[in-house]
Design a protein around this motif. Structure first.
Motif, PDB file in Angstrom:
ATOM      1  N   ASP A 171      18.003  27.085  31.607  1.00  0.00           N
ATOM      2  CA  ASP A 171      16.846  27.598  32.349  1.00  0.00           C
ATOM      3  C   ASP A 171      17.113  27.677  33.847  1.00  0.00           C
ATOM      4  OD1 ASP A 171      17.004  24.898  32.864  1.00  0.00           O
ATOM      5  OD2 ASP A 171      14.857  24.511  32.657  1.00  0.00           O
ATOM      6  N   GLU A 172      18.394  27.656  34.243  1.00  0.00           N
ATOM      7  CA  GLU A 172      18.735  27.541  35.660  1.00  0.00           C
ATOM      8  C   GLU A 172      19.544  28.741  36.135  1.00  0.00           C
ATOM      9  OE1 GLU A 172      19.665  23.532  37.786  1.00  0.00           O
ATOM     10  OE2 GLU A 172      21.592  24.418  37.235  1.00  0.00           O
ATOM     11  N   ILE A 173      19.221  29.200  37.348  1.00  0.00           N
ATOM     12  CA  ILE A 173      19.934  30.285  38.021  1.00  0.00           C
ATOM     13  C   ILE A 173      20.329  29.797  39.415  1.00  0.00           C
ATOM     14  CG2 ILE A 173      19.692  32.577  39.048  1.00  0.00           C
ATOM     15  CD1 ILE A 173      20.008  32.816  36.137  1.00  0.00           C
ATOM     16  N   ILE A 174      21.573  30.094  39.813  1.00  0.00           N
ATOM     17  CA  ILE A 174      22.064  29.712  41.137  1.00  0.00           C
ATOM     18  C   ILE A 174      22.251  30.975  41.978  1.00  0.00           C
ATOM     19  CG2 ILE A 174      23.850  28.514  42.444  1.00  0.00           C
ATOM     20  CD1 ILE A 174      22.279  26.699  40.587  1.00  0.00           C
ATOM     21  N   HIS A 191      39.729  27.722  65.140  1.00  0.00           N
ATOM     22  CA  HIS A 191      38.396  27.339  64.683  1.00  0.00           C
ATOM     23  C   HIS A 191      38.153  27.874  63.272  1.00  0.00           C
ATOM     24  CE1 HIS A 191      37.073  26.214  68.809  1.00  0.00           C
ATOM     25  NE2 HIS A 191      37.914  27.172  69.155  1.00  0.00           N
ATOM     26  N   LYS A 192      37.303  27.176  62.547  1.00  0.00           N
ATOM     27  CA  LYS A 192      36.901  27.600  61.212  1.00  0.00           C
ATOM     28  C   LYS A 192      35.433  27.221  61.008  1.00  0.00           C
ATOM     29  CE  LYS A 192      37.049  28.651  56.760  1.00  0.00           C
ATOM     30  NZ  LYS A 192      37.121  30.050  56.275  1.00  0.00           N
ATOM     31  N   ILE A 193      34.649  28.173  60.479  1.00  0.00           N
ATOM     32  CA  ILE A 193      33.244  27.891  60.220  1.00  0.00           C
ATOM     33  C   ILE A 193      32.840  28.530  58.900  1.00  0.00           C
ATOM     34  CG2 ILE A 193      32.445  29.921  61.506  1.00  0.00           C
ATOM     35  CD1 ILE A 193      29.969  28.303  62.282  1.00  0.00           C
ATOM     36  N   THR A 194      32.043  27.796  58.137  1.00  0.00           N
ATOM     37  CA  THR A 194      31.504  28.294  56.872  1.00  0.00           C
ATOM     38  C   THR A 194      30.050  27.852  56.770  1.00  0.00           C
ATOM     39  OG1 THR A 194      33.657  28.125  55.787  1.00  0.00           O
ATOM     40  CG2 THR A 194      31.730  28.321  54.361  1.00  0.00           C
ATOM     41  N   GLU A 195      29.150  28.795  56.506  1.00  0.00           N
ATOM     42  CA  GLU A 195      27.734  28.479  56.339  1.00  0.00           C
ATOM     43  C   GLU A 195      27.240  29.089  55.028  1.00  0.00           C
ATOM     44  OE1 GLU A 195      25.064  28.651  59.650  1.00  0.00           O
ATOM     45  OE2 GLU A 195      26.700  28.833  61.085  1.00  0.00           O
ATOM     46  N   LEU A 196      26.478  28.294  54.295  1.00  0.00           N
ATOM     47  CA  LEU A 196      26.031  28.707  52.959  1.00  0.00           C
ATOM     48  C   LEU A 196      24.584  28.295  52.751  1.00  0.00           C
ATOM     49  CD1 LEU A 196      26.624  29.570  49.905  1.00  0.00           C
ATOM     50  CD2 LEU A 196      27.143  27.146  49.538  1.00  0.00           C
ATOM     51  N   THR A 197      23.808  29.190  52.154  1.00  0.00           N
ATOM     52  CA  THR A 197      22.467  28.852  51.684  1.00  0.00           C
ATOM     53  C   THR A 197      22.435  29.084  50.177  1.00  0.00           C
ATOM     54  OG1 THR A 197      21.317  29.327  53.755  1.00  0.00           O
ATOM     55  CG2 THR A 197      20.029  29.468  51.733  1.00  0.00           C
ATOM     56  N   ARG A 198      21.933  28.100  49.454  1.00  0.00           N
ATOM     57  CA  ARG A 198      21.865  28.184  47.984  1.00  0.00           C
ATOM     58  C   ARG A 198      20.430  27.956  47.526  1.00  0.00           C
ATOM     59  NH1 ARG A 198      26.027  24.930  44.329  1.00  0.00           N
ATOM     60  NH2 ARG A 198      27.196  26.842  44.826  1.00  0.00           N
ATOM     61  N   LEU A 199      19.968  28.797  46.623  1.00  0.00           N
ATOM     62  CA  LEU A 199      18.685  28.627  45.969  1.00  0.00           C
ATOM     63  C   LEU A 199      18.936  28.308  44.497  1.00  0.00           C
ATOM     64  CD1 LEU A 199      16.636  31.633  47.415  1.00  0.00           C
ATOM     65  CD2 LEU A 199      16.788  29.306  48.294  1.00  0.00           C
ATOM     66  N   THR A 200      18.404  27.183  44.054  1.00  0.00           N
ATOM     67  CA  THR A 200      18.500  26.800  42.645  1.00  0.00           C
ATOM     68  C   THR A 200      17.150  27.082  41.999  1.00  0.00           C
ATOM     69  OG1 THR A 200      20.123  25.073  43.141  1.00  0.00           O
ATOM     70  CG2 THR A 200      18.974  24.934  41.028  1.00  0.00           C
TER      71      THR A 200
END
Length: 301
Positions: A171-174, A191-200
């Motif tokens: 029943d889960e979606i990422i 330099h190194k940068i990583t940005e992430l937004t996750r909706l479960t």
């Protein structure tokens, strides 16, 4: 959510203004009270909250539940001081009549802890309510598996900046949006940068509600002549009402481990670009879209 929460928002703004003016009046007229200026401070805070509520009310005409959440939380936050000032002004109540350190007197924590518990419960419940979007009128709810498949079809087009993958549960979606992923060189420093937004998203077929939890993470690292540094930030379970981010990084860009002829890297992020397509699809298929802080149904609704 057009039209939802308008009456409640107007009522919340009216109550907030009345309380603010009452506290300011006490501070102005009852100068004989030792703590009368506390009323002025609390009143100004509440007036500021009411003005912010008016701004949100007119700038967000289709989503006024956050106004109710914002003002209700501020009223409850100032409630102890509010009650104290009104009791001092209109009754004979005085803390001087009580020796809080005397034997047999209850600890102040006995009264403070229930208040904190109520505030936490109201915050969790009301924040989820303020970001609940009802199904579109006349849209019967479709089965869970059909909704899951329709959500995954959003991957088929290139118009959305996120990716959708099945979760560990049926029943889960990422939903992931890696909106910043760059490496660059400036002044002999890498330099190194990583940005992430996750909706479960968890789909509950018992009440046809999609409960959405948000996670944001940021990783940054740099190395050069002066040494190396690393930072990591993660926020889990917060409800982001509105967020827009634009940034440009200057320097020699590095792709696949090699410098490329680019002197800047720009990225943008708008939570609505991620949330709105999901919200529209879910509500158009007869389901409720609800942002939650915790995966606890009885607590968040």
């Amino acid at each position: 959510m057009e039209g939802k929460g308008t009456a409640l928002a107007l009522g919340a703004m009216g109550i907030t203004v009345i309380l603010a003016l009452s506290l300011i009046t006490i501070a102005w007229k009852r100068t004989d009270i030792h703590d009368h200026m506390l009323g002025a401070v609390l009143g100004i805070i509440l007036l500021g909250a009411a003005l912010a509520g008016v701004f949100l009310f007119f700038t967000l005409p289709d989503n006024r539940r956050p106004v109710v959440f914002f003002l209700t939380f501020f009223v409850l936050l100032t409630l102890p001081g509010n009650v104290f000032m009104h009791a001092r002004a209109y009754t004979s109540f005085s803390l001087n009549a009580y020796d809080l350190d005397a034997p047999g007197m209850p600890s102040p924590l006995l009264f403070l802890l229930p208040y904190i518990a109520v505030m936490a419960l109201v915050f969790i419940r009301l924040s989820s309510w303020s970001m609940t979007f009802d199904p579109e009128p006349g849209s019967p709810p479709i089965p869970l598996q059909d909704l899951r498949q329709r959500l995954q079809t959003l991957n088929d087009g290139a118009q959305f900046p996120f990716t959708i993958t099945p979760g560990k549960r049926p029943d889960e979606i990422i939903v992931d949006w890696k909106y910043a992923d760059a490496a660059w060189l400036d002044l002999l420093r890498l330099h190194k940068i990583t940005e992430l937004t996750r909706l479960t998203i968890r789909l509950d077929e018992s009440d046809h509600t999609a409960r959405v939890r948000e996670m944001q993470s940021q990783f940054g690292a740099s190395a050069g002549v002066g040494g190396a540094g690393m930072s990591f930030y993660m926020q889990w379970g917060a409800i982001t009402f509105y967020q827009t981010q634009r940034e440009t990084l200057y320097g020699i860009q590095i792709e696949n481990g090699r410098p490329v002829p680019k002197l800047s890297y720009s990225y943008t992020f708008d939570i609505r670009e991620m949330r709105d397509p999901l919200l529209k699809l879910i509500t158009a298929n007869g389901w409720t879209f609800r942002c939650v802080t915790l995966p606890v149904k009885w607590l968040t609704g």
